[in-house]
Each structure stands twice: as C-alpha cells, then as structure tokens.
Design an enzyme around this catalytic site. Structure first.
Site, short mmCIF file in Angstrom:
data_model
loop_
_atom_site.label_atom_id
_atom_site.label_comp_id
_atom_site.label_asym_id
_atom_site.label_seq_id
_atom_site.Cartn_x
_atom_site.Cartn_y
_atom_site.Cartn_z
N ALA A 124 38.01 -29.42 -13.05
CA ALA A 124 36.55 -29.22 -12.91
C ALA A 124 36.24 -28.44 -11.64
O ALA A 124 35.25 -28.71 -10.96
CB ALA A 124 35.84 -30.57 -12.92
N VAL A 175 36.31 -22.45 -11.80
CA VAL A 175 36.42 -21.82 -13.12
C VAL A 175 36.03 -22.83 -14.20
O VAL A 175 35.24 -22.53 -15.10
CB VAL A 175 37.85 -21.28 -13.38
CG1 VAL A 175 37.96 -20.74 -14.81
CG2 VAL A 175 38.23 -20.21 -12.37
N ARG A 208 44.32 -19.86 -5.24
CA ARG A 208 44.94 -19.03 -4.22
C ARG A 208 44.10 -18.98 -2.95
O ARG A 208 42.88 -18.83 -3.01
CB ARG A 208 45.08 -17.62 -4.77
CG ARG A 208 46.38 -16.99 -4.41
CD ARG A 208 46.82 -15.89 -5.33
NE ARG A 208 45.76 -15.05 -5.85
CZ ARG A 208 45.70 -13.74 -5.66
NH1 ARG A 208 46.60 -13.14 -4.91
NH2 ARG A 208 44.75 -13.03 -6.22
N ASN A 239 51.70 -25.80 -9.22
CA ASN A 239 50.94 -25.71 -10.47
C ASN A 239 51.79 -25.98 -11.72
O ASN A 239 51.27 -26.45 -12.73
CB ASN A 239 50.24 -24.36 -10.56
CG ASN A 239 49.04 -24.31 -9.62
OD1 ASN A 239 48.69 -25.31 -9.02
ND2 ASN A 239 48.43 -23.15 -9.47
N ASN A 270 47.11 -20.10 -12.42
CA ASN A 270 48.09 -19.13 -11.92
C ASN A 270 49.37 -19.80 -11.42
O ASN A 270 49.31 -20.95 -11.00
CB ASN A 270 47.49 -18.34 -10.76
CG ASN A 270 46.76 -17.11 -11.23
OD1 ASN A 270 47.14 -16.50 -12.21
ND2 ASN A 270 45.69 -16.75 -10.52
N ARG A 283 37.50 -6.02 -15.17
CA ARG A 283 37.41 -5.49 -13.80
C ARG A 283 37.53 -3.97 -13.82
O ARG A 283 36.73 -3.26 -13.20
CB ARG A 283 38.51 -6.10 -12.92
CG ARG A 283 38.19 -7.51 -12.49
CD ARG A 283 39.27 -8.12 -11.62
NE ARG A 283 38.82 -9.41 -11.11
CZ ARG A 283 39.61 -10.43 -10.80
NH1 ARG A 283 40.93 -10.32 -10.95
NH2 ARG A 283 39.11 -11.55 -10.33
N HIS A 295 49.86 -10.96 -15.05
CA HIS A 295 48.65 -11.04 -14.21
C HIS A 295 49.10 -11.07 -12.77
O HIS A 295 49.34 -12.10 -12.19
CB HIS A 295 47.88 -12.30 -14.57
CG HIS A 295 46.60 -12.44 -13.84
ND1 HIS A 295 45.66 -11.42 -13.77
CD2 HIS A 295 46.06 -13.46 -13.14
CE1 HIS A 295 44.62 -11.84 -13.07
NE2 HIS A 295 44.84 -13.06 -12.67
#
Ligand code: TXD
Length: 325
Positions: free
Chosen positions: A21, A24, A93, A106, A131, A162, A186
């Site tokens: 939560a 994002v 990050r 992660n 990530n 982007r 990515h």
C-alpha cells in the site's frame, strides 16, 4: 413488488488485490475503484496503513460518484477470489541506488507475497511491479508454478509512455497522437525503438533529427532516475500506477491491447527461459500472444545485452532463495 417479480442477475464485479500500500499501490487502488473498473483489496505488512488508506478512499466515494468498494488489510484471506493480483510490495529505490541493489530484499518479499496470494486466488492474473522488475516477475512465475500467460510484469508501458511524453513535449503535439515502443529489461539497458515510434502514423525519424531522437531516448533510459533525483525520497508512482491500470483494464475488459510487457520467452527473439519486455496482446486470458517484430542487428544486440543482465540477476536471486535454476 409481487413475489413473482425477478431481479436481473448481478454478476460478481471483478476484484483486484494490490499487495503493497505504498505510493504505487495506493495510487493504483484509487484508479481502480474510482474508474468503476473493479473492487479493490489493498494489503500491506504495516498495520493500519492499508486500513487507513481504504477508509480515506471510502469516504470519498460519494464525491467521486463511483460504485466500487475497497478493503484495507494485513490478512491474505481478504484477497480471496481476486481476478488480478498486483504485487508492488517491496523497498523503493533511493537516490544513487540501482534497481539491482533491491534484488535481495525484494526477491524474498515478492515470492512470499505471491505464494500467499496463490492460496486464495489460484486463477488470478499476477501483475508484478516491484523492482528489479524482470527478475521479480520471473521469480513469481517460478515459485508459484502458474502458467506463464498468467504472470506478467509492468515496465514497458511505463517506459513507452515516458518516451511518448518526451516526443510530444519536444514537438508540441498532442500526447495522444504519439505511439511509442520500448522493449527489453526495465533498466539502463532497455531498448527504446524510435523506428517504431510514430505521430499519427508518421515515423518520428521524418520529424526529428538523429541527435534529438538520441537525446529523448537517453532521457527515457534515465526516466526513473530523473524522478528519483527530484523527489529525493521514493520513486515515480503516478505514471507507474497509470501503466498498471492500463494493463489491468485490458485484461478485465478483454480489450486485447497490444502493449509492451515483461513476458516469459520460450525462443521468441532468440531468448529462452527468461522474462523480458516485448510486445504482447493482453486480454482476459492474460498474455494471449507474444508478438515478434523485426529488429536490426544493433537492436537485437541491445535486447540480448539486456537479457544477459536480467539472466545474471535471475541466477543470483535463485541462488539467494536457495532454488536451483
Ligand atoms: O516500472 C516499474 N515496474 C516500476 C517499479 C515503477 C515504479 C516503482 N517500481 C517499484 O515498485 C519500486 O522500485 C518498488 O520496488 C515498488 C513499489 O514502489 P512504491 O513507490 O509503491 O514503494 P513504497 O511506497 O515504498 O511502497 C512499498 C510498500 C510499502 O507500503 C511497504 O510497507 C510494503 O510495500 N511492503 C510490504 N507489503 C506486504 N508484505 C511485505 N512483506 C512488504 N514489505 C514491504
């Protein structure tokens, strides 16, 4: 009303569970309910956080005039019967930190979250956001044993939007008229494809010189880092949440949109047993098709370089998790 009157059957509304939560996760949850796309369940390890966000969003329901509900929880039981499970849990990050620094922490968070969700939602589509993205998506697939079409990673839509934004800003044209495509992992080794970028069908190579295109491509590669540097704490979340929303919508509304996403490759683009960003068709069956487009020798080299870096990190993560490759 008489006894014989019948009501139309209410179909169950789709349910999206979001694990994590944070920035994002909560932004995505808001989009999901306020667009009436689905009911949401927001889960976090921090007690009170998802409950507080859910209550706050619930109190806005009348003003936003939507009809969906949201539950905030620390208990995986509440994710039961999800149609889509989104995994954003993890550590974001920090400035100066690479995506791969996040690998170790992660990997554990994401695989545990996916396995817990699987108990309650074995038929859901799993959309990974945490990530380093391609590696985390691979680990979710590997540790859940789900079919590859049910596990997909979000990055290509974000990287492409982007590039789309930078092209639109440079030329002063509507963002909506720009189509762009970014493939690969990515990270810094992503593969923006100016050859496949168009403005209302006109290749951008007709409208911009090589130097300008190269500058925009580089800004796209650094797109995440640019925002991390500005924000100072945390990383981008509005465009990431919009990107994930786009993908979920394509699945739940069976739109079959052609989008770049991290998918499991089994020989496509000359790559095997890896998750990497390539164009695919997303619909109610999950990843319904992987689309192979022509790449120049140079583009193929960049894609394979990107794949090598993802592969190294997959191996490292599997080792850290004590799993054989
Ligand atoms: O393109 C992309 N894929 C990305 C990825 C774009 C933007 C963000 N990207 C990555 O997503 C980012 O590097 C992070 O790895 C994730 C989530 O980013 P966000 O900005 O939302 O991070 P936050 O705000 O730190 O939120 C993470 C939440 C936070 O509330 C933690 O308490 C929670 O994750 N968390 C957990 N929830 C459940 N279970 C466990 N174990 C757990 N650990 C942390």
């Amino acid at each position: 009303m008489t006894q014989s009157q019948t009501f139309p059957l209410c179909n169950k509304f789709p349910k999206v569970s979001i694990i994590g939560a944070g920035n994002v996760g909560k932004t995505l949850a808001q989009k999901v309910i306020e667009s009436n796309l689905a009911d949401a369940c927001l889960l976090d390890i921090v007690e009170g956080l998802p409950q507080g966000i859910a209550l706050d969003l619930t109190q806005a329901t009348g003003l936003e005039f939507h009809h969906r509900s949201i539950v905030g929880t620390n208990d995986y039981k509440d994710t039961v019967n999800s149609d889509v499970v989104v995994i954003t849990a993890g550590i974001a990050r920090k400035p100066g930190m690479t995506r791969n620094d996040l690998l170790k922490i992660n990997a554990k968070i994401v695989t545990e979250a996916a396995q817990k969700c699987l108990v309650y939602s074995p038929n859901a589509l799993y959309l990974v956001i945490t990530n380093p993205l391609d590696v985390m998506t691979y680990l979710v697939w590997k540790t859940t044993n789900l079919p590859a079409n049910k596990v997909v990673g979000m990055a290509g839509v974000l990287d492409s939007t982007r590039l789309q934004a930078f092209i639109a800003m440079e030329l002063g044209v509507s963002f909506n008229d720009v189509q762009s495509m970014v493939l690969g992992g990515h990270g810094d080794l992503m593969l923006p494809l100016p050859r496949y970028c168009t403005i209302s069908g006109i290749p951008i190579t007709e409208l911009m010189d090589t130097e300008t295109i190269e500058r925009l491509v580089q800004r796209t590669r650094d797109g995440g880092a640019e925002i991390v540097k500005l924000l100072k704490t945390g990383s981008a979340y509005y465009a990431p949440a919009s990107s994930a929303f786009h993908m979920i919508e394509s699945v739940l509304l069976n739109q079959s949109r052609l989008l770049p996403a991290a998918v499991y490759l089994q020989g496509e683009y000359g790559l095997k047993d890896i998750y990497l960003g390539v164009p695919c068709r997303l619909g109610c069956g999950g990843v319904e098709q992987i689309v192979e487009i022509n790449l120049t020798d140079e583009e193929r080299k960049i894609l394979h370089n990107s794949a090598r870096s993802v592969r190294d990190n997959i191996d490292l993560a599997l080792e850290q998790l004590g799993m054989k490759h």
